[in-house]
Design a protein around this motif. Structure first.
Motif: not given
Length: 312
Positions: A263-268
């Protein structure tokens, strides 16, 4: 000692650039990672990174994306001083000669050691940052409201002492040892590739940004699962996970499955490139300015590549 001081100052500049450029992405990442699990038939709180950013701005205003920035910003200079100092120690331990150039594996080893050193500086700031970032989404621990970084520290200390402030140390080590190894080794490798051949190798500003951005992607590419576990552990109510990160991992796998670890892969990933490009650009530009004005000694093999102030 002069090199340590110069790297402290340059690291502070680079780290400040990282926080300013990357913090909005980090806020979105933490909110996605810590949002409550929807009940059967309910929609998730956020459907993705863009939805999270839109809802945050609509509900709380644009500067809500910068909530919790004071904590990492204040900790940037000592954090990067420790990191680059740790890298220097790691390289020194492996060198047989001061002029020896490090291999990819040796740089990875130095970065991993630096990741251990930075944990003691990083954990309190990360804990404070995460709590401030999630308190408006309903994911904050026990509904506790914090008025700012100092208020977080006071309330955490009252709840559980120093141990509460440093909750997530093991999770941070699990994240930062491999991440720091990838970070330094990939940057140094790309810096050499982009600088050309010969004794007077130079690196343009554009190449510095590219090398730093790709190093940032490598850094986060190996540590997102550990970061998810750390975020949940650090924002959980006091006493929820008595066995630490293992309890968080069991709960995540039981209730949401392995995909939740990303979760949060794309913002990271969206944050990783510009934030770390800014970091290394600020670092290298500051070190280049020191060399231009004759401050400090001779550059080490890892800093022979100098960003030059001209258009590509």
């Amino acid at each position: 000692m002069s090199d340590v001081l110069l790297n402290f100052i340059a690291g502070g500049v680079g780290g400040s650039c990282t926080v300013i450029v990357g913090h909005p992405f980090d806020t979105v990442k933490v909110r996605i990672q810590t949002m409550p699990l929807p009940k059967p038939g309910e929609k998730p709180q956020f459907t993705g990174a863009l939805d999270c950013a839109k809802r945050t701005v609509a509900k709380e205003g644009f500067f809500a994306l910068y909530k919790g920035m004071a904590a990492p910003l204040v900790g940037v200079s000592p954090l990067f001083a420790v990191f680059f100092g740790g890298c220097a120690v790691g390289k020194w331990l492996q060198q047989t000669d001061p002029s020896q150039e490090m291999t990819f594996i040796q740089n990875a080893n130095a970065g991993a050691l630096a990741g251990v050193f930075t944990t003691i500086v990083m954990v309190p700031g990360e804990r404070v940052k995460c709590l401030l970032q999630v308190q408006q989404t309903g994911s904050a621990s026990s509904g506790v409201h914090y008025d700012g970084p100092l208020d977080v520290v006071k309330k955490l200390y009252k709840q559980g002492g120093i141990a509460s402030i440093y909750r997530g140390t093991g999770a941070t080590l699990l994240r930062d040892i491999p991440a720091s190894a990838a970070y330094l080794s990939v940057y140094e490798f790309l810096k050499k590739k982009f600088s050309g051949e010969g004794a007077q190798r130079t690196l343009s500003p554009g190449a510095t940004l590219l090398a730093g951005g790709l190093a940032g992607i490598a850094n986060w590419g190996v540590c997102i699962p550990a970061d998810v576990l750390k975020s949940r552990l650090q924002t959980a109510p006091e006493g929820k996970y008595p066995d630490g990160i293992r309890g968080v991992l069991r709960e995540v796998l039981r209730e949401e499955g392995p995909r939740a670890l990303f979760k949060g892969f794309w913002p990271v990933m969206l944050r990783a490139f510009p934030a770390n490009a800014a970091c290394f650009f600020g670092l290298e530009l500051t070190l280049a300015a020191f060399r231009y004005f004759g401050v400090g000694g001779h550059p080490t093999p890892s800093t022979e590549v100098v960003p030059v102030p001209h258009d590509e």
